[in-house]
Scaffold this active site. Sequence first.
Site, PDB file in Angstrom:
ATOM      1  N   HIS A 211       0.840  -1.207   0.000  1.00  0.00           N
ATOM      2  CA  HIS A 211       0.000   0.000   0.000  1.00  0.00           C
ATOM      3  C   HIS A 211       0.871   1.251   0.000  1.00  0.00           C
ATOM      4  CE1 HIS A 211      -3.899   1.922   1.756  1.00  0.00           C
ATOM      5  NE2 HIS A 211      -3.195   2.829   1.095  1.00  0.00           N
TER       6      HIS A 211
ATOM      7  N   HIS B 290       1.600   5.232  -2.320  1.00  0.00           N
ATOM      8  CA  HIS B 290       1.176   6.200  -3.334  1.00  0.00           C
ATOM      9  C   HIS B 290       2.429   6.757  -4.004  1.00  0.00           C
ATOM     10  CE1 HIS B 290      -2.985   6.216  -1.790  1.00  0.00           C
ATOM     11  NE2 HIS B 290      -2.384   5.971  -0.631  1.00  0.00           N
ATOM     12  N   LEU B 291       2.597   6.436  -5.279  1.00  0.00           N
ATOM     13  CA  LEU B 291       3.775   6.940  -6.007  1.00  0.00           C
ATOM     14  C   LEU B 291       3.456   8.231  -6.758  1.00  0.00           C
ATOM     15  CD1 LEU B 291       5.339   3.603  -7.360  1.00  0.00           C
ATOM     16  CD2 LEU B 291       5.986   4.924  -5.333  1.00  0.00           C
TER      17      LEU B 291
ATOM     18  N   HIS C 229      -5.211  -0.284   6.036  1.00  0.00           N
ATOM     19  CA  HIS C 229      -4.813   0.541   7.184  1.00  0.00           C
ATOM     20  C   HIS C 229      -5.769   0.489   8.386  1.00  0.00           C
ATOM     21  CE1 HIS C 229      -7.443   3.202   4.896  1.00  0.00           C
ATOM     22  NE2 HIS C 229      -6.488   3.575   4.067  1.00  0.00           N
TER      23      HIS C 229
ATOM     24  N   ASP D  61       1.377   2.728   3.591  1.00  0.00           N
ATOM     25  CA  ASP D  61       0.504   3.818   3.157  1.00  0.00           C
ATOM     26  C   ASP D  61       1.340   5.087   2.921  1.00  0.00           C
ATOM     27  OD1 ASP D  61      -1.653   5.276   2.362  1.00  0.00           O
ATOM     28  OD2 ASP D  61      -2.669   5.296   4.289  1.00  0.00           O
TER      29      ASP D  61
ATOM     30  N   HIS E  27       3.575  14.237   0.310  1.00  0.00           N
ATOM     31  CA  HIS E  27       2.910  15.480  -0.092  1.00  0.00           C
ATOM     32  C   HIS E  27       3.947  16.591  -0.217  1.00  0.00           C
ATOM     33  CE1 HIS E  27      -1.225  14.210   0.040  1.00  0.00           C
ATOM     34  NE2 HIS E  27      -1.038  13.647   1.223  1.00  0.00           N
TER      35      HIS E  27
END
Lengths: 307, 441
Positions: free
Chosen positions: B59, B61-62, B231, B315, B319
């Site tokens: 899990h 986020h690329l 999660h 996860d 940002h």
Amino acid sequence: MALSRKDLLGLRGVSAAEIAEILNTADLMKVILSSNSKKTPHLQGRTILTVFYENSTRTRLSFELASKYMGAVAANMSASGSSVAKGESLVDTARTLDRMASDVLILRHPMTGAPNLMAKHVRASVINAGDGTNEHPTQALLDMFTMKEKLGGISGLNVAIVGDVSHSRVARSNLWGLTTMGAKVTFAGPPTFLPPELAAAGCRVTECVDDAVREADVVMGLRIQLERQEKGLFPSVREYHKLFGLTPERMALAKKGALVMHPGPMNRGVEISSILADGDQSVIDEQVTNGVAVRMALLFLLTRHNG
Amino acid sequence: MKTLIKNGTLVTPEGLRKDDILLSEGKIEKIGKDIADGGVEEVFDASELLVSPGLIDLHCHLREPGYEYKENIASGTRAAAHGGFTSVCCMANTKPVNDTAAVTEFILSKARREGVVRVYPLGAATKGLKGAELSEMGELKEAGVVAISDDGKSVVNAGRMRLVLCYAKHFGLPVVNHPEDPDLVGDGVMNEGYWSTVLGMPGATRVAEESIIARDCMLAELEGAHLHVAHVSTAGGAEIVRQFKKRGARITAETTPHYLYASDAWVAGSSGEAAPDLDVYDTSTRVNPPLRTEADSAALIEALKDGTIDCIATDHAPHHLDDKNVEFAQAASGISGFETALGVSWTALVLPGHMTPEQLLQKMTRDPAKIFSLPGGVLEVGQPADVILIDPRAEWVVDVADFLSKGKNCPFRGRKLTGKVLATWVGGNCVYKQKENAQER
């Protein structure tokens, strides 16, 4: 005579000595305020900006008048019609205002924690004039000043705070301030207006307004935002007033001579009946006057630390 | 290319054992005592170190395509390698959303050209993550997705979620849910409880998460589909998973290092131990689901130990600074997690004695590999040469300036952690090496 802190972001964590210092200074300021010559040189040469991201009449005017009575240059920035409306971030706005040689930035903001963010990025002192559902420290200071003035002190008082506690920054600031100063605080309201685990913060919590008001020295009503009804937090104004509103009958349960307070603006006939709001026990009008004195004191004390 | 790692303590399914390991032609060629170094280009002395299969993250986020200013496949996979991950599964909430084979193929082609670890995309469950029309799961699978998920958003409509599970089962694809009832969350931005009350912050009740976990477990049981619960952050959520597993439903679950180690008190800057630059309302503590209580962390640790929660995922949600340098309620949710995952997990689980090193590493290697049927995750001859070196005694202070991720959003900054990855090999190629510590001959 100065506060050791740069900013006043809330009353949580502010010591009894600091609160006492502000209230004692407000005594002097009230004398000035009550005289025919309200102009003093305490803030001569200082620049004080009110930065309001939410509408407010009394808080903004109270700060502006406090600044002007003490000789400061005072100006106001409201979010609508400013660069904020064009999408500028709070941090960038704060930096811009800071670079205009401001000494104190007074921030009202709809989001909790916004004054903390601003304070991290500016040299000026930041005063929280109400953030989200968190704190409104100067309101609690003026409430405490009024209690002290009318009842001779704060320690040992039973204070009942009734209404929408969950969404009230006035309630939280009063909780921290009053308990620090030795008062006992009881919150009351419908269960949908009481936040979870509130009692663990060192107060009493009840869903029965009569219980809260009984033997109270001070009864404070909190403003009900009528749009909460649309969100389903209470079913009707009529039922709210009947079950949770402050009425002369309920007030009769309090101690003789107990004070009726409200941070305003009031919804008459909802959280408080007009007879009570305008009655002998009400100090609501004096709260407004005392607000100016307390804000004069605070501005004076905060600007002393940086020379 | 042949690499020999000598005298290391190998983490294997049977436990720890002292051995040499030879990596050759992308595979593990040999494991044993005193392997000769003839023809070997690189030899490492790992006498004081653990040799583990590379970590596998189900899990993350690329952010590519669409949000390359936050992260891209190049930076994300380098950050992953820095954290010891050799395989990462990236979520579909990109821009455009990974709901077509074309986007999946784009991600895989970028990963081949610019990535340094293995990248396995997840496809969206519904078109545009809108919770309405089913995505083309068959084509997504052909293109290479390993599971499907609308992560970032719950499939709010229960009837639609049932169809997602039913259709995904046909293709043998696990469904990863994002358990969050938006109506119950309301304006909530942190865990609803003592600290939200004290901080005057809108709270999100744990029931917002638990009710959807319960609903989706029931639907997965009904359809006989494989649901992987993303999660898990609450004690109640773990208990629901436990009960459905007992009933025989095909449920697997993950939690993350931050739910094991941090709590909602951190939002108040009150973490119980030194945290040098964590302020009250620090937006690095804003994550979705929110940081819960210490009691929740304790329950999640128990759930990991008894197998209720199958694995630890990051996860990883990088940002940009501007997404976090705003009011708490406006801040983007997420923690840049690749590079602290092992240290945080080690500090939360191994250091206090909740788990042995091999138990922890199984939760980050073998067990996640099984859930999505991925290669790797074990040190066995013939397996891919995805291997990491860990110094289990290394104490280090998190400095976000050292992150290879573009995302520096991390509530663990300034915190001392134990357990550090010193080198990472993917398919036998060294993709990360901390030179001053790895003892290269």
